[in-house]
Scaffold this motif. Structure first.
Motif, PDB file in Angstrom:
ATOM      1  N   ILE A  15      33.631  54.699  39.188  1.00  0.00           N
ATOM      2  CA  ILE A  15      33.355  54.774  40.620  1.00  0.00           C
ATOM      3  C   ILE A  15      34.638  55.263  41.258  1.00  0.00           C
ATOM      4  O   ILE A  15      35.658  54.573  41.207  1.00  0.00           O
ATOM      5  CB  ILE A  15      32.957  53.406  41.216  1.00  0.00           C
ATOM      6  CG1 ILE A  15      31.731  52.837  40.518  1.00  0.00           C
ATOM      7  CG2 ILE A  15      32.711  53.540  42.725  1.00  0.00           C
ATOM      8  CD1 ILE A  15      31.385  51.407  40.949  1.00  0.00           C
ATOM      9  N   GLU A  18      36.095  62.392  43.949  1.00  0.00           N
ATOM     10  CA  GLU A  18      35.600  63.521  43.166  1.00  0.00           C
ATOM     11  C   GLU A  18      36.555  63.908  42.043  1.00  0.00           C
ATOM     12  O   GLU A  18      36.129  64.128  40.903  1.00  0.00           O
ATOM     13  CB  GLU A  18      35.352  64.724  44.086  1.00  0.00           C
ATOM     14  CG  GLU A  18      34.728  65.896  43.366  1.00  0.00           C
ATOM     15  CD  GLU A  18      34.373  67.039  44.296  1.00  0.00           C
ATOM     16  OE1 GLU A  18      33.478  67.806  43.929  1.00  0.00           O
ATOM     17  OE2 GLU A  18      34.991  67.158  45.385  1.00  0.00           O
ATOM     18  N   CYS A  21      36.323  61.317  39.155  1.00  0.00           N
ATOM     19  CA  CYS A  21      35.066  61.432  38.403  1.00  0.00           C
ATOM     20  C   CYS A  21      35.023  62.711  37.578  1.00  0.00           C
ATOM     21  O   CYS A  21      34.638  62.676  36.405  1.00  0.00           O
ATOM     22  CB  CYS A  21      33.872  61.359  39.347  1.00  0.00           C
ATOM     23  SG  CYS A  21      33.600  59.710  40.021  1.00  0.00           S
ATOM     24  N   GLN A  37      19.680  57.302  35.297  1.00  0.00           N
ATOM     25  CA  GLN A  37      20.766  56.765  36.113  1.00  0.00           C
ATOM     26  C   GLN A  37      22.099  57.158  35.481  1.00  0.00           C
ATOM     27  O   GLN A  37      22.340  56.847  34.316  1.00  0.00           O
ATOM     28  CB  GLN A  37      20.675  55.245  36.205  1.00  0.00           C
ATOM     29  CG  GLN A  37      19.432  54.754  36.919  1.00  0.00           C
ATOM     30  CD  GLN A  37      19.314  53.240  36.859  1.00  0.00           C
ATOM     31  OE1 GLN A  37      19.658  52.617  35.861  1.00  0.00           O
ATOM     32  NE2 GLN A  37      18.816  52.663  37.927  1.00  0.00           N
ATOM     33  N   ASN A  39      26.272  57.107  34.835  1.00  0.00           N
ATOM     34  CA  ASN A  39      27.258  56.031  34.714  1.00  0.00           C
ATOM     35  C   ASN A  39      28.498  56.339  35.547  1.00  0.00           C
ATOM     36  O   ASN A  39      29.586  55.882  35.249  1.00  0.00           O
ATOM     37  CB  ASN A  39      27.646  55.814  33.253  1.00  0.00           C
ATOM     38  CG  ASN A  39      28.351  57.004  32.658  1.00  0.00           C
ATOM     39  OD1 ASN A  39      28.070  58.148  33.011  1.00  0.00           O
ATOM     40  ND2 ASN A  39      29.267  56.758  31.739  1.00  0.00           N
ATOM     41  N   MET A  41      29.822  57.367  39.884  1.00  0.00           N
ATOM     42  CA  MET A  41      29.498  57.568  41.292  1.00  0.00           C
ATOM     43  C   MET A  41      30.686  58.219  41.979  1.00  0.00           C
ATOM     44  O   MET A  41      31.804  57.699  41.917  1.00  0.00           O
ATOM     45  CB  MET A  41      29.186  56.243  41.984  1.00  0.00           C
ATOM     46  CG  MET A  41      28.910  56.405  43.466  1.00  0.00           C
ATOM     47  SD  MET A  41      28.754  54.821  44.308  1.00  0.00           S
ATOM     48  CE  MET A  41      28.181  55.389  45.907  1.00  0.00           C
ATOM     49  N   VAL A  43      32.589  58.950  45.241  1.00  0.00           N
ATOM     50  CA  VAL A  43      32.726  58.364  46.575  1.00  0.00           C
ATOM     51  C   VAL A  43      33.507  59.343  47.446  1.00  0.00           C
ATOM     52  O   VAL A  43      34.593  59.775  47.070  1.00  0.00           O
ATOM     53  CB  VAL A  43      33.470  57.009  46.512  1.00  0.00           C
ATOM     54  CG1 VAL A  43      33.691  56.447  47.904  1.00  0.00           C
ATOM     55  CG2 VAL A  43      32.709  56.030  45.634  1.00  0.00           C
ATOM     56  N   THR A  47      30.291  58.324  52.054  1.00  0.00           N
ATOM     57  CA  THR A  47      29.664  57.275  51.254  1.00  0.00           C
ATOM     58  C   THR A  47      29.801  55.940  51.989  1.00  0.00           C
ATOM     59  O   THR A  47      30.898  55.561  52.390  1.00  0.00           O
ATOM     60  CB  THR A  47      30.327  57.171  49.873  1.00  0.00           C
ATOM     61  OG1 THR A  47      30.319  58.459  49.253  1.00  0.00           O
ATOM     62  CG2 THR A  47      29.586  56.179  48.989  1.00  0.00           C
ATOM     63  N   GLU A  51      26.395  51.574  49.754  1.00  0.00           N
ATOM     64  CA  GLU A  51      26.097  52.406  48.584  1.00  0.00           C
ATOM     65  C   GLU A  51      27.039  52.063  47.432  1.00  0.00           C
ATOM     66  O   GLU A  51      26.614  51.992  46.271  1.00  0.00           O
ATOM     67  CB  GLU A  51      26.227  53.896  48.920  1.00  0.00           C
ATOM     68  CG  GLU A  51      25.141  54.444  49.808  1.00  0.00           C
ATOM     69  CD  GLU A  51      25.409  55.892  50.184  1.00  0.00           C
ATOM     70  OE1 GLU A  51      24.734  56.776  49.608  1.00  0.00           O
ATOM     71  OE2 GLU A  51      26.294  56.136  51.025  1.00  0.00           O
ATOM     72  N   ILE A  52      28.314  51.854  47.757  1.00  0.00           N
ATOM     73  CA  ILE A  52      29.291  51.498  46.725  1.00  0.00           C
ATOM     74  C   ILE A  52      28.958  50.123  46.147  1.00  0.00           C
ATOM     75  O   ILE A  52      28.983  49.926  44.927  1.00  0.00           O
ATOM     76  CB  ILE A  52      30.727  51.519  47.293  1.00  0.00           C
ATOM     77  CG1 ILE A  52      31.071  52.911  47.831  1.00  0.00           C
ATOM     78  CG2 ILE A  52      31.739  51.098  46.232  1.00  0.00           C
ATOM     79  CD1 ILE A  52      32.325  52.953  48.682  1.00  0.00           C
ATOM     80  N   CYS A  55      25.937  50.383  43.847  1.00  0.00           N
ATOM     81  CA  CYS A  55      26.296  51.021  42.580  1.00  0.00           C
ATOM     82  C   CYS A  55      27.071  50.062  41.684  1.00  0.00           C
ATOM     83  O   CYS A  55      26.780  49.942  40.496  1.00  0.00           O
ATOM     84  CB  CYS A  55      27.110  52.281  42.855  1.00  0.00           C
ATOM     85  SG  CYS A  55      27.604  53.150  41.358  1.00  0.00           S
ATOM     86  N   ARG A  58      24.763  47.514  40.292  1.00  0.00           N
ATOM     87  CA  ARG A  58      23.879  48.135  39.293  1.00  0.00           C
ATOM     88  C   ARG A  58      24.627  48.313  37.974  1.00  0.00           C
ATOM     89  O   ARG A  58      24.089  48.019  36.898  1.00  0.00           O
ATOM     90  CB  ARG A  58      23.385  49.477  39.844  1.00  0.00           C
ATOM     91  CG  ARG A  58      22.253  50.085  39.096  1.00  0.00           C
ATOM     92  CD  ARG A  58      21.600  51.254  39.825  1.00  0.00           C
ATOM     93  NE  ARG A  58      22.547  52.283  40.243  1.00  0.00           N
ATOM     94  CZ  ARG A  58      22.864  52.557  41.510  1.00  0.00           C
ATOM     95  NH1 ARG A  58      22.303  51.870  42.494  1.00  0.00           N
ATOM     96  NH2 ARG A  58      23.716  53.511  41.797  1.00  0.00           N
TER      97      ARG A  58
END
Length: 122
Positions: A15, A18, A21, A37, A39, A41, A43, A47, A51-52, A55, A58
């Motif tokens: 998480i 950009e 990730c 889904q 693995n 995200m 942010v 965002t 949402e964070i 995630c 989850r």
């Protein structure tokens, strides 16, 4: 091929911003499970905190994830969720981002780990 946690073929989740990730995706961490889904995200400034939080929760519930890497500045936004996660797996590791250096004093997981050891034992 995704990078997996060595023992049981488990995943590393990310998480972060950009750049973080993309770096991990280029390193082979990216994976999409049978429910489609990912693995990871990304942010950005659009965002929402909810949402964070969703995630993170989850990822914690997924049995195919052993490690969650989260940019420390993102972790600050959902500190209450991270602090409420007390299970050893998945492990939550706060990492720096390009624009936000790592600050050990803000890392609640590190503070919790330090509290487990008596200073005379180290």
């Amino acid at each position: 091929m995704a990078l997996h946690s060595a023992a049981k073929g488990k995943l590393i989740a990310v998480i972060g911003d950009e750049d973080t990730c993309v770096g991990f995706l280029l390193g082979g961490v990216g994976e999409i499970n049978k429910n489609r889904q990912p693995n990871f995200m990304v942010v950005d400034r659009n965002t929402s905190i909810s949402e964070i939080e969703e995630c993170f929760k989850r990822f914690v519930k997924r049995d195919d994830i052993d490690i969650i890497l989260i940019n420390q500045n993102v972790a600050e936004m959902v500190r209450h969720c991270i602090d409420s996660h007390t299970q050893p797996v998945p492990a939550v590791l706060e990492i720096p981002s390009k624009d936000h250096p790592y600050d050990a004093s803000k890392d609640s997981i590190l503070r919790r780990a330090k509290g487990m050891f008596n200073p005379e034992d180290v």
